[in-house]
Scaffold this motif. Sequence first.
Motif, PDB file in Angstrom:
ATOM      1  N   GLU A  30       0.916  -1.182  -0.028  1.00  0.00           N
ATOM      2  CA  GLU A  30      -0.140  -0.022  -0.104  1.00  0.00           C
ATOM      3  C   GLU A  30       0.801   1.268  -0.152  1.00  0.00           C
ATOM      4  O   GLU A  30       0.371   2.455  -0.525  1.00  0.00           O
ATOM      5  CB  GLU A  30      -0.924   0.068   1.321  1.00  0.00           C
ATOM      6  N   ASN A  31       2.040   1.140   0.598  1.00  0.00           N
ATOM      7  CA  ASN A  31       3.024   2.288   0.796  1.00  0.00           C
ATOM      8  C   ASN A  31       3.591   2.673  -0.365  1.00  0.00           C
ATOM      9  O   ASN A  31       4.079   3.936  -0.893  1.00  0.00           O
ATOM     10  CB  ASN A  31       3.925   2.200   2.069  1.00  0.00           C
ATOM     11  N   PHE A  32       4.059   1.696  -1.277  1.00  0.00           N
ATOM     12  CA  PHE A  32       5.109   1.976  -2.420  1.00  0.00           C
ATOM     13  C   PHE A  32       4.440   1.682  -3.569  1.00  0.00           C
ATOM     14  O   PHE A  32       5.132   1.087  -4.515  1.00  0.00           O
ATOM     15  CB  PHE A  32       6.275   1.180  -1.969  1.00  0.00           C
ATOM     16  N   ARG A  33       3.394   1.980  -3.857  1.00  0.00           N
ATOM     17  CA  ARG A  33       2.825   1.834  -4.909  1.00  0.00           C
ATOM     18  C   ARG A  33       3.115   3.067  -6.217  1.00  0.00           C
ATOM     19  O   ARG A  33       2.367   3.835  -6.351  1.00  0.00           O
ATOM     20  CB  ARG A  33       1.242   1.904  -5.129  1.00  0.00           C
ATOM     21  N   VAL A  34       4.206   2.908  -6.594  1.00  0.00           N
ATOM     22  CA  VAL A  34       4.908   3.931  -7.527  1.00  0.00           C
ATOM     23  C   VAL A  34       5.253   3.663  -8.616  1.00  0.00           C
ATOM     24  O   VAL A  34       5.651   4.622  -9.736  1.00  0.00           O
ATOM     25  CB  VAL A  34       6.089   4.792  -6.758  1.00  0.00           C
ATOM     26  N   SER A  35       5.488   2.510  -8.983  1.00  0.00           N
ATOM     27  CA  SER A  35       6.064   2.110 -10.509  1.00  0.00           C
ATOM     28  C   SER A  35       5.350   0.698 -10.824  1.00  0.00           C
ATOM     29  O   SER A  35       4.848   0.043  -9.767  1.00  0.00           O
ATOM     30  CB  SER A  35       7.532   2.023 -10.394  1.00  0.00           C
ATOM     31  N   ARG A  36       5.761   0.285 -12.064  1.00  0.00           N
ATOM     32  CA  ARG A  36       5.221  -1.198 -12.374  1.00  0.00           C
ATOM     33  C   ARG A  36       6.691  -2.062 -12.179  1.00  0.00           C
ATOM     34  O   ARG A  36       6.384  -3.277 -12.589  1.00  0.00           O
ATOM     35  CB  ARG A  36       4.882  -1.281 -13.903  1.00  0.00           C
ATOM     36  N   HIS A  37       7.616  -1.655 -11.676  1.00  0.00           N
ATOM     37  CA  HIS A  37       8.808  -2.476 -11.353  1.00  0.00           C
ATOM     38  C   HIS A  37       8.780  -3.353 -10.006  1.00  0.00           C
ATOM     39  O   HIS A  37       8.497  -2.428  -8.913  1.00  0.00           O
ATOM     40  CB  HIS A  37      10.093  -1.658 -11.230  1.00  0.00           C
ATOM     41  N   GLN A  38       8.846  -4.457  -9.998  1.00  0.00           N
ATOM     42  CA  GLN A  38       8.800  -5.323  -8.927  1.00  0.00           C
ATOM     43  C   GLN A  38      10.163  -5.620  -8.557  1.00  0.00           C
ATOM     44  O   GLN A  38      11.145  -5.552  -9.212  1.00  0.00           O
ATOM     45  CB  GLN A  38       7.940  -6.468  -9.205  1.00  0.00           C
ATOM     46  N   GLU A  83       9.485 -20.782  -6.986  1.00  0.00           N
ATOM     47  CA  GLU A  83       8.151 -21.144  -6.451  1.00  0.00           C
ATOM     48  C   GLU A  83       7.522 -19.946  -5.688  1.00  0.00           C
ATOM     49  O   GLU A  83       8.386 -19.145  -4.999  1.00  0.00           O
ATOM     50  CB  GLU A  83       8.015 -22.302  -5.824  1.00  0.00           C
ATOM     51  N   LEU A  84       6.247 -20.116  -5.674  1.00  0.00           N
ATOM     52  CA  LEU A  84       5.751 -18.918  -5.074  1.00  0.00           C
ATOM     53  C   LEU A  84       5.957 -17.545  -5.452  1.00  0.00           C
ATOM     54  O   LEU A  84       5.713 -16.422  -4.459  1.00  0.00           O
ATOM     55  CB  LEU A  84       5.800 -19.083  -3.171  1.00  0.00           C
ATOM     56  N   ALA A  85       6.195 -17.383  -6.602  1.00  0.00           N
ATOM     57  CA  ALA A  85       6.788 -16.156  -7.161  1.00  0.00           C
ATOM     58  C   ALA A  85       5.640 -15.215  -7.091  1.00  0.00           C
ATOM     59  O   ALA A  85       5.977 -13.744  -6.975  1.00  0.00           O
ATOM     60  CB  ALA A  85       7.155 -16.293  -8.758  1.00  0.00           C
ATOM     61  N   GLY A  86       4.281 -15.698  -7.159  1.00  0.00           N
ATOM     62  CA  GLY A  86       3.227 -14.619  -7.131  1.00  0.00           C
ATOM     63  C   GLY A  86       2.941 -13.961  -5.609  1.00  0.00           C
ATOM     64  O   GLY A  86       2.321 -13.081  -5.427  1.00  0.00           O
ATOM     65  N   GLN A  87       3.913 -14.313  -4.887  1.00  0.00           N
ATOM     66  CA  GLN A  87       3.545 -13.668  -3.429  1.00  0.00           C
ATOM     67  C   GLN A  87       4.757 -12.569  -3.173  1.00  0.00           C
ATOM     68  O   GLN A  87       4.655 -11.919  -1.972  1.00  0.00           O
ATOM     69  CB  GLN A  87       3.976 -14.831  -2.327  1.00  0.00           C
ATOM     70  N   PHE A  88       5.498 -12.291  -4.216  1.00  0.00           N
ATOM     71  CA  PHE A  88       6.519 -11.391  -3.940  1.00  0.00           C
ATOM     72  C   PHE A  88       6.083 -10.403  -5.147  1.00  0.00           C
ATOM     73  O   PHE A  88       6.620 -10.247  -6.458  1.00  0.00           O
ATOM     74  CB  PHE A  88       7.676 -11.958  -4.406  1.00  0.00           C
ATOM     75  N   PHE A  89       5.307  -9.115  -4.830  1.00  0.00           N
ATOM     76  CA  PHE A  89       4.946  -8.587  -5.909  1.00  0.00           C
ATOM     77  C   PHE A  89       5.228  -6.973  -5.322  1.00  0.00           C
ATOM     78  O   PHE A  89       4.725  -6.020  -6.036  1.00  0.00           O
ATOM     79  CB  PHE A  89       3.489  -8.474  -6.003  1.00  0.00           C
ATOM     80  N   LEU A  90       6.075  -6.693  -4.284  1.00  0.00           N
ATOM     81  CA  LEU A  90       6.287  -5.280  -3.915  1.00  0.00           C
ATOM     82  C   LEU A  90       7.080  -4.422  -4.981  1.00  0.00           C
ATOM     83  O   LEU A  90       7.936  -4.983  -5.924  1.00  0.00           O
ATOM     84  CB  LEU A  90       7.240  -5.565  -2.615  1.00  0.00           C
ATOM     85  N   ASP A  91       6.644  -3.147  -4.854  1.00  0.00           N
ATOM     86  CA  ASP A  91       7.570  -2.197  -5.586  1.00  0.00           C
ATOM     87  C   ASP A  91       8.926  -2.223  -5.410  1.00  0.00           C
ATOM     88  O   ASP A  91       9.396  -2.381  -4.406  1.00  0.00           O
ATOM     89  CB  ASP A  91       6.835  -0.880  -5.764  1.00  0.00           C
TER      90      ASP A  91
END
Length: 477
Positions: A30-38, A83-91
């Motif tokens: 929520e805090n770091f929604r600034v780019s499309r780069h993960q 594995e579990l790559a979908g759980q790592f989505f932070l900017d």
Amino acid sequence: MSTRQEHDLLGTREVPADAYYGLHTLRAAENFRVSRHQVHPELIKALATVKEAAARANLDLGYLPREKGEAIIAACQEVARGELAGQFFLDAFQGGAGTSTNMNVNEVIANRALEILGLPRGDYTTIHPNDHVNLHQSTNDVYPTAMRIAAIRLLLPLAEELARLQEALQEKEAAFAGILKIGRTEFQDAVPVTLGQEFGAYAQAVARDRWRLYKVEERLRQVNLGGTATGTGLNAPLKYIYLVNDYLRRLTGLGLARAENMIDGTQNMDVFVEVSGLMKAAAVTMHKIAGDLRFLSAGPRGGPAEINLPPRQAGSSIMPGKVNPVIPEMVNQVAMQVMANDMVIAMAASQGHLELNAFAPLIAHALLESLEMLAAAARIFRTECISGITANAGRCREVLEQSPVLVTALLPYLGYEKATEVVLEAEASDRSIREILLEKGFLTQDELESILTPAAMTKPGTLKPVNRRQQDPEARN
């Protein structure tokens, strides 16, 4: 959607019940929604490997019960495999010196370990992200260590791709060795070279870049794992510090070693500036080569057209038959981005304050992006462009013989005054140097053929000068 409750120092929040991530990850998202780069996946994998090394050391030393330790190790291995790559989505752009990414990994590993034990996700009384997965660690030693591992893992493939690019250029050097052409300085005609010599120079430049990047990997091997928050090792037992680094070395297969001064390893990020600087040098080389190829292939009628680049796609939505040098143009753009990333890395590294650099996430993102992009660009440059280049030998010869600078190679045989006379007449009459020389009788056809060869015109020295004094009556008087 079903949820579970988690709490932290700021309060209690609902987290999706099926999520492996936890509340810290949710707040960071929520805090770091600034780019499309993960966050780069190689950094996540490296962090998971660090966590496994820590779990193994803590298990061996009795700080983790066997069942919990083995579950954590199994979860770490899954994450390290991607594995579990979908759980790592932070900017990728986040405050906190990487704490959010570290906690994201801690939470996913903890919840997956709970699942392995047959327990519900979020049951942190059994396996806690901080108390168990992060035991004897800090973001400040784990994150820089993972940065180094990820960088090495991407650096070695880059060096290998540059070696293959060098070989492809050397193949063209050999193939084009006998093709004489005009050399150019400042975009103006200069003395002759062979097309092979031009490609040989490209290969030599790439060789330097490849070797420098291969050697700089040694500087990334010094890690501060065990230094915890500031490099002092507070709350990390001495036996653990030695053992965790032993495990990390075994798990990665890399020649990692504990930094002699872990405070230095925690404070300073100049090693990443060094790696980035050498990448910038390689990007400059590739940028220069790509620019040269665009120029040499320009045409097919209005430019030098001395080489042909392999056609890769139609070049225009309005001009039929137009084919653009799209691969070199891509290489140019990647090189520019790598140069820009180098400036970003230098600025971020210079802004470390006292015992920590808060901008490590920016350094990690820019560095790993550059490593990955430059390797891909080198591979595509080689396979889709360099390997398919052909030479227009006739065009090379035509341009050379029309150029007044051809006379420079004939100075030992003509002298300055006659050479000047030939140039002026060629320019005034729009005829070739060869034609004027033969017309005036300054050299014979056989003499020209012996002089105007790649061997004679592109190596130090000259052939034995023609003795015109024996043929010119006025010269003997």
